[in-house]
Scaffold this active site. Structure first.
Site, PDB file in Angstrom:
ATOM      1  N   ASN A   7       0.902  -1.209  -0.145  1.00  0.00           N
ATOM      2  CA  ASN A   7       0.042  -0.238  -0.155  1.00  0.00           C
ATOM      3  C   ASN A   7       0.941   1.364  -0.100  1.00  0.00           C
ATOM      4  O   ASN A   7       1.403   1.636   1.221  1.00  0.00           O
ATOM      5  CB  ASN A   7      -0.998   0.022   1.320  1.00  0.00           C
ATOM      6  CG  ASN A   7      -1.784   1.289   1.207  1.00  0.00           C
ATOM      7  OD1 ASN A   7      -1.917   2.103   0.447  1.00  0.00           O
ATOM      8  ND2 ASN A   7      -2.243   1.413   2.507  1.00  0.00           N
ATOM      9  N   LYS A   9       0.226   4.522  -0.032  1.00  0.00           N
ATOM     10  CA  LYS A   9      -0.368   5.434   0.500  1.00  0.00           C
ATOM     11  C   LYS A   9      -0.187   6.708  -0.606  1.00  0.00           C
ATOM     12  O   LYS A   9      -0.275   6.561  -1.829  1.00  0.00           O
ATOM     13  CB  LYS A   9       0.200   5.807   1.894  1.00  0.00           C
ATOM     14  CG  LYS A   9      -0.260   4.405   2.698  1.00  0.00           C
ATOM     15  CD  LYS A   9       0.090   4.583   4.024  1.00  0.00           C
ATOM     16  CE  LYS A   9      -0.167   3.305   4.680  1.00  0.00           C
ATOM     17  NZ  LYS A   9      -0.056   3.241   6.257  1.00  0.00           N
ATOM     18  N   GLU A 161      -5.691  -5.040  10.288  1.00  0.00           N
ATOM     19  CA  GLU A 161      -4.509  -3.873  10.542  1.00  0.00           C
ATOM     20  C   GLU A 161      -5.006  -3.418  11.882  1.00  0.00           C
ATOM     21  O   GLU A 161      -5.470  -2.335  11.811  1.00  0.00           O
ATOM     22  CB  GLU A 161      -4.483  -2.881   9.610  1.00  0.00           C
ATOM     23  CG  GLU A 161      -4.127  -3.435   7.945  1.00  0.00           C
ATOM     24  CD  GLU A 161      -3.245  -2.511   7.184  1.00  0.00           C
ATOM     25  OE1 GLU A 161      -2.491  -2.802   6.868  1.00  0.00           O
ATOM     26  OE2 GLU A 161      -4.012  -1.143   7.215  1.00  0.00           O
ATOM     27  N   GLY A 167       2.338   2.064  11.084  1.00  0.00           N
ATOM     28  CA  GLY A 167       3.298   3.168  11.211  1.00  0.00           C
ATOM     29  C   GLY A 167       4.001   3.559  12.293  1.00  0.00           C
ATOM     30  O   GLY A 167       4.462   4.480  12.541  1.00  0.00           O
TER      31      GLY A 167
HETATM   32  P1  13P Z   1       3.221   0.231   7.878  1.00  0.00           P
HETATM   33  O1  13P Z   1       3.530  -1.098   7.181  1.00  0.00           O
HETATM   34  O2  13P Z   1       3.812   1.322   7.333  1.00  0.00           O
HETATM   35  O3  13P Z   1       2.686   0.125   9.282  1.00  0.00           O
HETATM   36  O4  13P Z   1       1.509   0.536   7.129  1.00  0.00           O
HETATM   37  C1  13P Z   1       0.473  -0.458   7.209  1.00  0.00           C
HETATM   38  C2  13P Z   1      -0.694  -0.149   6.546  1.00  0.00           C
HETATM   39  O5  13P Z   1      -1.287   0.739   6.818  1.00  0.00           O
HETATM   40  C3  13P Z   1      -0.922  -0.874   5.084  1.00  0.00           C
HETATM   41  O6  13P Z   1      -2.260  -0.604   4.752  1.00  0.00           O
END
Ligand code: 13P
Length: 236
Positions: A7, A9, A161, A167
């Site tokens: 992902n 983002k 999640e 994060g």
């Molecule tokens: P991180 O792997 O950066 O913690 O993010 C996870 C996430 O939100 C994947 O959709």
């Protein structure tokens, strides 16, 4: 075979995105895993073309629930389909927390994605406070019940999640993830992939994939650099 979804983002210009695909494609071919990337809208069409002939599947990170209309700034399922997106993240906690998305809204999106021929990847997960208050199971059940209401829960994927793990560098344990998967499994068919996401990196990815309840991973920051993503998709 694991389902490994990146992902991105709100990261990557088109040049950066194309360079990533070129670097990852030969590694993806060897990997034996299913490799998927949820990319910014602006990169979908170009990356679908760039990824042709590779085993990298391109998808989106969000969509609107309406078929079309006067919704400035929104993107419809058929538009995603039109540019070749094969799947879409729905209900990501960043959408829920930062943009006020409710389970009812997400449910309408899941319906719209399914009828438009785009596979939803529904995200669920609890906050830190909810876990501390032993409410994790209840929260997951509510999210799954409301987000999947009236849906044929076979042609989709679900990602657990936990919000406190996203994060933060503080991943859930494989055991915690597996417990959440057991709850998710009661809502979806046997063949629906259940993924874990939240601070997955090239060091801890294997420990999740070794657990048979966990069918794959949803990877945020570690999917942004070709080196770390390559390490994860190369896991056997
Ligand atoms: P991180 O792997 O950066 O913690 O993010 C996870 C996430 O939100 C994947 O959709």
């Amino acid at each position: 075979m694991a389902v490994l979804v990146g992902n991105w983002k709100m990261y990557k210009t088109l040049d950066q995105a194309e360079a990533f695909i070129d670097q990852i494609a030969p590694i993806a071919k060897e990997s034996g895993n299913k490799i998927m990337l949820a990319v910014p809208y602006t990169a979908i069409k170009t990356l679908v073309e760039r990824a042709k002939g590779t085993n990298i599947v391109i998808g989106a990170q969000n969509m609107n629930d309406a078929s079309e209309g006067a919704f400035t700034g929104e993107v419809a399922a058929l538009m995603l389909k039109d540019v070749g997106a094969e799947f879409v993240l729905l209900g990501h906690s960043e959408r829920r927390q930062l943009f006020g998305e409710t389970n009812a809204f997400i449910n309408r999106k899941v319906h719209r994605a399914l009828e438009s021929g785009i596979m939803p990847l529904l995200c669920v997960g609890e906050t830190y406070e909810e876990r501390q208050g032993n409410q994790t199971e209840e929260v997951l059940k509510t999210q799954l019940t409301e987000c999947l209401a009236g849906c044929d829960a076979k042609s989709l994927m679900v990602a657990y999640e936990p919000i406190w793990a996203i994060g933060t560098g503080l991943a859930a344990t494989p055991q915690m993830a597996a417990e959440a998967m057991k709850v998710c499994r009661t809502f979806v068919g046997d063949t629906v992939p259940l993924l874990y996401g939240g601070s997955v990196n090239s060091e801890n990815a294997k420990s999740f994939l070794e657990n048979k309840e966990i069918n794959g991973l949803l990877i945020g920051s570690a999917s942004l650099t070709a080196d770390s993503f390559a390490k994860i998709i190369s896991l056997k």
